[in-house]
Design a protein around this motif. Structure first.
Motif, mmCIF file in Angstrom:
data_model
loop_
_atom_site.group_PDB
_atom_site.id
_atom_site.type_symbol
_atom_site.label_atom_id
_atom_site.label_comp_id
_atom_site.label_asym_id
_atom_site.label_seq_id
_atom_site.Cartn_x
_atom_site.Cartn_y
_atom_site.Cartn_z
ATOM 1 N N ALA A 215 0.818 -1.215 0.000
ATOM 2 C CA ALA A 215 0.000 0.000 0.000
ATOM 3 C C ALA A 215 0.852 1.265 0.000
ATOM 4 C CB ALA A 215 -0.935 -0.003 1.208
ATOM 5 N N VAL A 216 1.952 1.269 0.761
ATOM 6 C CA VAL A 216 2.770 2.479 0.858
ATOM 7 C C VAL A 216 3.376 2.821 -0.498
ATOM 8 C CG1 VAL A 216 4.815 3.506 1.903
ATOM 9 C CG2 VAL A 216 3.245 2.133 3.302
ATOM 10 N N ALA A 217 3.936 1.813 -1.166
ATOM 11 C CA ALA A 217 4.533 2.064 -2.485
ATOM 12 C C ALA A 217 3.477 2.577 -3.467
ATOM 13 C CB ALA A 217 5.168 0.774 -3.003
ATOM 14 N N ARG A 218 2.292 2.009 -3.408
ATOM 15 C CA ARG A 218 1.219 2.445 -4.313
ATOM 16 C C ARG A 218 0.823 3.896 -4.039
ATOM 17 N NH1 ARG A 218 -4.905 -0.192 -4.808
ATOM 18 N NH2 ARG A 218 -5.741 1.464 -6.160
ATOM 19 N N LEU A 219 0.675 4.245 -2.763
ATOM 20 C CA LEU A 219 0.256 5.603 -2.418
ATOM 21 C C LEU A 219 1.327 6.621 -2.779
ATOM 22 C CD1 LEU A 219 -1.429 4.878 1.038
ATOM 23 C CD2 LEU A 219 -2.583 5.430 -1.114
ATOM 24 N N ILE A 220 2.597 6.250 -2.632
ATOM 25 C CA ILE A 220 3.680 7.149 -3.054
ATOM 26 C C ILE A 220 3.651 7.322 -4.565
ATOM 27 C CG2 ILE A 220 6.171 7.436 -3.222
ATOM 28 C CD1 ILE A 220 6.413 5.982 -0.531
ATOM 29 N N ALA A 221 3.502 6.216 -5.292
ATOM 30 C CA ALA A 221 3.488 6.272 -6.755
ATOM 31 C C ALA A 221 2.328 7.108 -7.277
ATOM 32 C CB ALA A 221 3.423 4.856 -7.325
ATOM 33 N N GLU A 222 1.190 7.056 -6.593
ATOM 34 C CA GLU A 222 0.018 7.827 -7.018
ATOM 35 C C GLU A 222 0.034 9.253 -6.473
ATOM 36 O OE1 GLU A 222 -3.489 5.624 -5.959
ATOM 37 O OE2 GLU A 222 -2.997 3.949 -7.288
ATOM 38 N N GLU A 223 1.126 9.613 -5.784
ATOM 39 C CA GLU A 223 1.322 10.960 -5.233
ATOM 40 C C GLU A 223 0.201 11.347 -4.273
ATOM 41 O OE1 GLU A 223 1.822 13.556 -8.586
ATOM 42 O OE2 GLU A 223 3.856 12.852 -8.961
ATOM 43 N N LEU A 224 -0.232 10.372 -3.456
ATOM 44 C CA LEU A 224 -1.301 10.600 -2.492
ATOM 45 C C LEU A 224 -0.763 10.819 -1.080
ATOM 46 C CD1 LEU A 224 -3.767 7.882 -3.796
ATOM 47 C CD2 LEU A 224 -3.878 10.350 -4.196
ATOM 48 N N VAL A 225 0.469 10.402 -0.830
ATOM 49 C CA VAL A 225 1.126 10.666 0.451
ATOM 50 C C VAL A 225 2.501 11.259 0.170
ATOM 51 C CG1 VAL A 225 -0.111 8.835 1.676
ATOM 52 C CG2 VAL A 225 2.126 8.344 0.636
ATOM 53 N N GLU A 226 3.009 11.984 1.163
ATOM 54 C CA GLU A 226 4.333 12.605 1.026
ATOM 55 C C GLU A 226 5.398 11.508 1.043
ATOM 56 O OE1 GLU A 226 4.719 15.658 0.395
ATOM 57 O OE2 GLU A 226 2.872 16.656 1.050
ATOM 58 N N GLY A 227 6.144 11.388 -0.048
ATOM 59 C CA GLY A 227 7.101 10.298 -0.191
ATOM 60 C C GLY A 227 8.173 10.280 0.874
ATOM 61 N N ALA A 228 8.787 11.445 1.154
ATOM 62 C CA ALA A 228 9.874 11.482 2.130
ATOM 63 C C ALA A 228 9.377 11.096 3.520
ATOM 64 C CB ALA A 228 10.498 12.878 2.157
ATOM 65 N N ASP A 229 8.191 11.576 3.881
ATOM 66 C CA ASP A 229 7.633 11.221 5.190
ATOM 67 C C ASP A 229 7.321 9.731 5.260
ATOM 68 O OD1 ASP A 229 7.716 13.799 6.199
ATOM 69 O OD2 ASP A 229 5.696 14.306 5.527
ATOM 70 N N ALA A 230 6.810 9.178 4.165
ATOM 71 C CA ALA A 230 6.478 7.756 4.145
ATOM 72 C C ALA A 230 7.719 6.903 4.344
ATOM 73 C CB ALA A 230 5.786 7.404 2.834
ATOM 74 N N VAL A 231 8.818 7.278 3.711
ATOM 75 C CA VAL A 231 10.064 6.541 3.857
ATOM 76 C C VAL A 231 10.542 6.589 5.310
ATOM 77 C CG1 VAL A 231 12.514 6.513 3.226
ATOM 78 C CG2 VAL A 231 10.762 6.835 1.464
ATOM 79 N N ARG A 232 10.269 7.739 5.971
ATOM 80 C CA ARG A 232 10.671 7.888 7.376
ATOM 81 C C ARG A 232 9.671 7.244 8.335
ATOM 82 N NH1 ARG A 232 12.641 13.135 5.536
ATOM 83 N NH2 ARG A 232 10.596 14.050 6.001
ATOM 84 N N GLY A 233 8.552 6.713 7.793
ATOM 85 C CA GLY A 233 7.656 5.939 8.648
ATOM 86 C C GLY A 233 6.294 6.545 8.932
ATOM 87 N N THR A 234 5.947 7.670 8.293
ATOM 88 C CA THR A 234 4.644 8.294 8.546
ATOM 89 C C THR A 234 3.935 8.583 7.233
ATOM 90 O OG1 THR A 234 5.464 9.359 10.561
ATOM 91 C CG2 THR A 234 3.434 10.238 9.624
ATOM 92 N N LEU A 235 2.666 8.193 7.138
ATOM 93 C CA LEU A 235 1.871 8.465 5.949
ATOM 94 C C LEU A 235 1.099 9.767 6.152
ATOM 95 C CD1 LEU A 235 0.413 4.925 5.149
ATOM 96 C CD2 LEU A 235 2.493 6.002 4.258
ATOM 97 N N ARG A 236 1.474 10.799 5.387
ATOM 98 C CA ARG A 236 0.790 12.094 5.450
ATOM 99 C C ARG A 236 0.260 12.424 4.064
ATOM 100 N NH1 ARG A 236 5.351 13.379 8.850
ATOM 101 N NH2 ARG A 236 4.660 13.730 10.991
ATOM 102 N N LEU A 237 -0.984 12.866 4.009
ATOM 103 C CA LEU A 237 -1.618 13.144 2.722
ATOM 104 C C LEU A 237 -0.993 14.345 2.025
ATOM 105 C CD1 LEU A 237 -5.403 12.713 3.655
ATOM 106 C CD2 LEU A 237 -3.916 11.050 2.513
ATOM 107 N N THR A 238 -0.801 14.220 0.730
ATOM 108 C CA THR A 238 -0.483 15.369 -0.108
ATOM 109 C C THR A 238 -1.784 16.134 -0.381
ATOM 110 O OG1 THR A 238 -0.877 14.087 -2.114
ATOM 111 C CG2 THR A 238 1.390 14.115 -1.242
ATOM 112 N N LEU A 239 -1.687 17.263 -1.090
ATOM 113 C CA LEU A 239 -2.904 17.975 -1.483
ATOM 114 C C LEU A 239 -3.777 17.069 -2.354
ATOM 115 C CD1 LEU A 239 -4.698 20.460 -1.693
ATOM 116 C CD2 LEU A 239 -3.210 21.319 -3.529
#
Length: 382
Positions: free
Chosen positions: A343-367
């Motif tokens: 799920a994390v890789a998919r959400l990063i690829a779809e630009e739905l979560v902040e990639g750098a934050d996700a890599v550091r362990g937190t899923l934060r929504l982009t605009l």
């Protein structure tokens, strides 16, 4: 660990029912003999019974929220009396947040002064729009000029002030929406909410939509309106902390709503109000709701019984699902470790979560993620 505790007080009265409203509210001809004064007595009776039912779990409220309906249709001293009931049964934490919703036509300088003296700290004013034809479609009866007066009076009384907006009304253009944003920002409230209009099937506007009397707002236009709101509010010094809410400072966030989104405990007082107590030693998490009609609500309480209309127990799986659904909407996000495989890789690829934050362990929504928050939830709960 003891969770924070809040109290919600539902005041179900409105002068008229707006065409889009799907809340548990009642105009004068729908009360079936119930009265505002009788409601206050019944609500105080429910508080007393609630204290008895909670027993050793009674604890001071860190937040209190009066919603509706239009709470400020009650006299300010009646709202103060209800807050006194909360103090008597539960007590208030030092620095507790106490909010009331308000219609700009149902407040005065004196009523805000009375509320502030009684311990209210915050007011949420229903502006909805600054454009007359949009207000007419929504069947909002207030004079737009009264919003500025209400905000000024609230500021004078020392109340933290929120202005609530709705976007996506049938017939509302992007220019109309920008005009409302500019007007709200010019009032300099500490907090602004902006909610997309959802036309529910059972409402008057839902019937108008089915008959072709109003046209639905294009989803792409609503997305443009959200992006316009975020741009204008960010430029004016507001920061988003939940998908539909922005504040100038951390202290001006709505702590009561944050308690909902982070699954703290609360007791809902009033017709149709919902309550929630989370898991504790020997107790499963539980949600329940009161009977809806003010007359039925009063009748049950007159018998010395809590007016419970239904309830459900929540499993650990239920709580986990709700936590993801609610917390992902917050700027703080959720731990990436709680996401299912891939799920994390998919959400990063779809630009739905902040990639750098996700890599550091937190899923934060982009605009973009905020615009597609429901899709994000589906990915995270698949």
């Amino acid at each position: 660990m003891t969770r924070d505790f809040g109290v919600y007080v539902h005041v179900p009265f409105c002068t008229v029912r707006c065409g889009y409203c799907d809340f548990n509210t009642y105009a004068p001809g729908e009360l079936g003999g119930a009265t505002p004064s009788g409601y206050v007595d019944a609500a105080l009776r429910e508080m007393s019974l609630a204290g008895e039912a909670m027993g050793a779990d009674v604890r001071p409220a860190s937040t209190v929220f009066f919603g509706g309906g239009t709470p400020t249709l009650l006299p300010a001293d009646a709202l103060a009396r209800l807050l006194g009931g909360v103090r008597e049964v539960w007590g208030l934490e030092p620095g507790a947040e106490v909010t009331t919703e308000a219609n700009p036509d149902s407040v005065t300088r004196e009523s805000f002064e009375t509320l502030a003296a009684a311990g209210f700290t915050r007011v949420s004013i229903g502006m909805q729009s600054a454009v007359p034809h949009v207000l007419a479609t929504l069947e909002r009866t207030h004079n737009p000029d009264n919003v500025a007066r209400a905000v000024a009076w609230a500021h004078e009384a020392g109340l933290v002030t929120s202005v609530d907006l709705i976007y996506g009304t049938p017939g509302e253009s992007l220019d109309d929406w920008q005009r409302s944003l500019d007007a709200a920002i010019a009032l300099e409230p500490g907090h602004i909410s902006a909610y997309a209009l959802v036309i529910e099937p059972g409402t008057k506007m839902g019937a108008q939509l089915r008959r072709g009397e109003v046209a639905p707002t294009d989803p792409d236009t609503q997305a443009d309106m959200y992006e316009a709101a975020d741009a204008a509010l960010s430029a004016a010094g507001y920061s988003w902390y939940e998908v539909s809410n922005w504040s100038k400072t951390h202290a001006e966030r709505c702590r009561h709503n944050m308690a909902y989104w982070t699954s703290e405990d609360w007791w809902g007082v009033g017709p149709g109000a919902h309550s929630y107590l989370g898991p504790a030693s020997g107790r499963q998490a539980k949600r329940w709701w009161n009977v809806k009609h003010p007359r039925a609500y009063g009748d049950v309480l007159a018998k010395g019984e809590l007016p419970v209309g239904g309830e459900e127990e929540l499993t650990a799986a239920d709580l986990e699902l709700e936590s993801v659904m609610l917390r992902i909407r917050l700027a703080g996000g959720i731990p990436a470790a709680s996401a299912p495989p891939g799920a994390v890789a998919r959400l990063i690829a779809e630009e739905l979560v902040e990639g750098a934050d996700a890599v550091r362990g937190t899923l934060r929504l982009t605009l973009r993620g905020r615009l597609l928050a429901d899709h994000v939830v589906r990915v995270l709960t698949a």
